[in-house]
Design an enzyme around this catalytic site. Structure first.
Site, PDB file in Angstrom:
ATOM      1  N   ASN A 112       0.798  -1.236   0.244  1.00  0.00           N
ATOM      2  CA  ASN A 112       0.100  -0.175   0.053  1.00  0.00           C
ATOM      3  C   ASN A 112       0.889   1.126  -0.084  1.00  0.00           C
ATOM      4  O   ASN A 112       0.668   2.182   1.004  1.00  0.00           O
ATOM      5  CB  ASN A 112      -0.856  -0.103   1.148  1.00  0.00           C
ATOM      6  CG  ASN A 112      -1.778  -1.097   1.280  1.00  0.00           C
ATOM      7  OD1 ASN A 112      -2.768  -1.332   0.760  1.00  0.00           O
ATOM      8  ND2 ASN A 112      -1.242  -2.200   2.066  1.00  0.00           N
ATOM      9  N   ALA A 113       1.476   1.423  -0.935  1.00  0.00           N
ATOM     10  CA  ALA A 113       2.793   2.305  -0.987  1.00  0.00           C
ATOM     11  C   ALA A 113       2.217   3.924  -1.055  1.00  0.00           C
ATOM     12  O   ALA A 113       2.665   4.741  -0.984  1.00  0.00           O
ATOM     13  CB  ALA A 113       3.677   2.229  -1.947  1.00  0.00           C
ATOM     14  N   LYS A 114       0.965   3.757  -1.742  1.00  0.00           N
ATOM     15  CA  LYS A 114       0.301   5.093  -1.774  1.00  0.00           C
ATOM     16  C   LYS A 114      -0.730   5.460  -0.837  1.00  0.00           C
ATOM     17  O   LYS A 114      -1.819   5.986  -1.244  1.00  0.00           O
ATOM     18  CB  LYS A 114      -0.049   5.167  -3.359  1.00  0.00           C
ATOM     19  CG  LYS A 114       0.936   5.501  -4.161  1.00  0.00           C
ATOM     20  CD  LYS A 114       0.717   5.740  -5.532  1.00  0.00           C
ATOM     21  CE  LYS A 114       2.003   6.094  -6.488  1.00  0.00           C
ATOM     22  NZ  LYS A 114       1.624   6.173  -7.736  1.00  0.00           N
ATOM     23  N   ASN A 115      -0.553   5.059   0.458  1.00  0.00           N
ATOM     24  CA  ASN A 115      -1.658   5.130   1.101  1.00  0.00           C
ATOM     25  C   ASN A 115      -1.321   6.173   2.501  1.00  0.00           C
ATOM     26  O   ASN A 115      -0.006   5.960   2.994  1.00  0.00           O
ATOM     27  CB  ASN A 115      -2.179   3.897   1.778  1.00  0.00           C
ATOM     28  CG  ASN A 115      -3.066   3.654   3.235  1.00  0.00           C
ATOM     29  OD1 ASN A 115      -2.900   4.482   3.808  1.00  0.00           O
ATOM     30  ND2 ASN A 115      -4.154   2.856   2.767  1.00  0.00           N
TER      31      ASN A 115
END
Lengths: 324, 341
Positions: A112-115
């Protein structure tokens, strides 16, 4: 939305209602008020996990099993910030091993690197531990997957600033620029680091060389040209026209036939500044002609889509000269 | 988002799309009205944490299309009332969630559109927002302490809409913090001091300066050029150099340029073409890029950008607050907008 692929429940999933250790908890359904205005047909798993989550919140239960439950809830929806907040409350209450939490987060961030929530949770945990030793590596891994990931860059800048980790950052930035010379995030990081160390005249001179060398490789690189302008303006009180080397560098590029809009835009700025400083009227006229010709060339050939901007730039110079 | 429970019985004939342009007007109305009905439950559960913003996106888009009466005002207002936290005064995205600055702004925006601020405890909202300001002028998003220029924008937008900017926060420090996020290299803004310039955050900062009447602090020509540079050959706009175009940046770049009086610096026709190419011709709604699946977020920003470009049949939208201009006029608010040079 998160990047996660959260629906991959394993076949061995045992519903909470069938687990002996949860027998004492009465799940709490979503209370939609008198009339359910938001009628939702939840998936059974989702409904169950969140019904139990509501139940433990209602009882303010902070236990190891509650901690595990939040992990299930976060696997279902890693963007649910209320679950993250309650998880932090549990970790505090239990005095949990926060290094284990870092390991857990490493996995969650990988998926979830863009959370926003995950990165924020990571930051709070690192602050609680007062130990940033894993942050540079963590963000490096995230940036290997997406070298412009804004969340990863933000986290990295925070860790560097908060714990004074500037020392080797320029080496890292060099490598990223070498891998992708157009990576605007890396160029921004370069400015961030150098501003911290101080943009002394020597550093400015070195950076000018560095940037000109990169522009020689890729001429039409917006990030490098913006960086060059930023460095020059920093060193020369807001102007770009005083560095003889840069001027001849740009003029040589132009003479060799390069027509990158960024080069032309830079030349326009440069001649415009020179023209306005010029006391000799004839010289000023030669410079203003150069600006008008370049603006006209931009609006007709090299940057047609922004032609109104280039007309504006030419008009502004005319206006300023008439006021002189 | 699911608006089916807010929607009134509908008699829209979607085949009667008599528009002389290429905008699938009635399909978009239907898309927003029915949003969530045909989607699987999973997607709906996943967006619970931002439901309040989802409602704001849908309500605003419908109002811009002059179709606000398709949703039931009373049930939406009741929902909002239930989301106000009795302790802090802030709004949660949905019942059972914690309050946050982001959803507080969405709630206030919806209430302003419905002229219904008297339905909630506005003083509690003012206390919530002013309580999140920090000594350096920045704002937390909630009690957990994340700082971001997005929250600076939310704070002054909420207070402006409530008519309570004076005496509630330290505006001077707030401005100073936002200006400390301006980058020397390109004139743009990031989320924090030193963070990379990003069109979405530039909108927040330019919007913030518009609401605090401080646009004179901007290097308009430099930032204006960087924003224009976001237009690609497809006509679409990206948010940072070397990134793909996206309909939401149509809004963020275009509204910033409009506030700065420089809307004419980009090619409106090419952008219009790009935005229209992101419509879903079958289901209605706009996607981020041509051929992708639509969502309610990009639908508002597609419609909003078309309104800024003066598209026929759409109500004017305010570039600073992303709300119908008539609502802003009704509130007597005048965000600063620079004239065309």
């Amino acid at each position: 939305m998160s990047d996660s692929d959260s629906d991959d429940w394993s076949e061995e999933w045992i519903p909470y209602s069938q687990r002996a250790e949860w027998a004492d908890v009465v799940p709490l359904a979503q209370d939609d008020g008198e009339r359910p205005i938001v009628a939702i047909a939840y998936s059974p798993k989702f409904r169950e996990v969140f019904d139990y989550f509501r139940a433990i919140i209602a009882h303010k239960e902070k236990s190891p099993r509650a901690l595990e439950l939040t992990a299930d809830a976060l696997q279902l929806n890693p963007a649910n910030y209320t679950v993250w907040q309650y998880r932090r409350d549990i970790l505090r209450a239990l005095g949990s091993d926060l290094y284990e939490e870092l390991d857990y987060l490493e996995e969650v961030i990988r998926d979830n690197a863009k959370n926003y929530q995950v990165w924020h949770h990571r930051r709070v945990i690192v602050e609680m531990l007062n130990n940033p030793s894993k942050e540079l590596e963590l963000t490096e891994v995230a940036l290997e997957r997406d070298n412009k990931n804004y969340h990863a860059w933000q986290h990295r800048q925070w860790a560097i600033k908060a714990f004074d980790l500037y020392e080797n950052e320029l080496t890292f930035v060099d490598r990223l620029i070498a891998e992708d010379i157009r990576n605007n995030s890396a160029w921004n990081q370069r400015f961030f680091v150098l501003k911290h160390f101080g943009l002394t005249p020597e550093v400015v001179q070195r950076e000018i060389q560095y940037t000109m060398n990169r522009i020689r490789v890729v001429k039409n690189n917006e990030s490098a040209w913006n960086y060059l302008g930023g460095i020059l303006r920093h060193g020369d009180h807001g102007t770009v026209n005083r560095n003889v080397e840069v001027i001849s560098f740009c003029e040589e590029l132009y003479a060799s036939g390069v027509r990158s809009p960024y080069l032309l835009a830079f030349l326009i700025d440069l001649y415009k500044e020179q023209c306005l400083q010029q006391t000799n009227e004839a010289d000023a006229e030669v410079l203003s002609k150069k600006v008008y010709n370049l603006c006209s060339d931009m609006s007709k050939n090299h940057d047609v889509v922004r032609r109104k901007y280039w007309q504006y730039v030419a008009d502004q110079l005319k206006l300023k000269l008439s006021e002189k | 988002m699911d608006f089916t429970t807010f929607a009134k019985p509908s008699t829209v004939d979607t085949n009667n799309d008599k528009s002389n342009s290429d905008l699938h007007f009635w399909k978009h109305v239907e898309y927003i009205e029915n949003h969530g009905k045909d989607q699987d439950d999973f997607e709906y559960c996943m967006t619970e944490f931002l439901r309040m913003s989802g409602i704001y996106w849908g309500v605003t888009a419908l109002d811009i299309m002059n179709q606000l009466d398709r949703l039931d005002r009373k049930s939406i207002i009741d929902f909002i009332r239930r989301c106000q936290c009795p302790v802090t005064g802030g709004f949660a995205p949905c019942e059972g969630h914690d309050p946050h600055m982001l959803y507080t702004l969405s709630a206030i925006q919806i209430l302003c559109i419905y002229d219904a601020l008297n339905e909630i405890d506005c003083e509690a909202v003012v206390r919530y927002v002013s309580g999140l300001q920090q000594f350096d002028g920045s704002f937390f998003g909630d009690k957990w302490g994340e700082v971001d220029t997005r929250f600076s924008f939310c704070a002054v937008a909420i207070l402006t809409l409530l008519g309570r900017m004076e005496g509630t926060i330290n505006v001077e420090r707030a401005v100073k913090f936002v200006m400390s996020c301006c980058n020397q290299t390109d004139g743009g803004f990031g989320s924090k001091p030193g963070a990379e310039s990003h069109a979405g955050l530039i909108y927040c900062c330019v919007g913030f300066l518009s609401l605090t009447q401080s646009l004179h602090l901007l290097d308009i020509d430099k930032l204006g050029w960087w924003l224009c540079e976001r237009q690609l050959t497809s006509g679409g706009l990206n948010g940072r150099p070397e990134k793909l175009p996206d309909v939401c940046y149509s809004w963020w770049v275009l509204s910033s340029l409009t506030i700065m009086g420089r809307l004419h610096w980009i090619s409106a026709d090419k952008l219009k073409e790009f935005i229209l190419s992101c419509q879903d011709n079958e289901t209605g709604g706009f996607a981020d890029r041509t051929g992708n699946l639509p969502d309610i977020f990009h639908t508002l920003f597609g419609i909003g950008a078309l309104s800024l470009l003066g598209f026929e049949g759409l109500k004017p939208i305010n570039p600073t607050l992303c709300m119908p201009q008539y609502v802003i006029d009704r509130l007597g608010i005048k965000p600063q907008i620079l004239p065309k040079p």
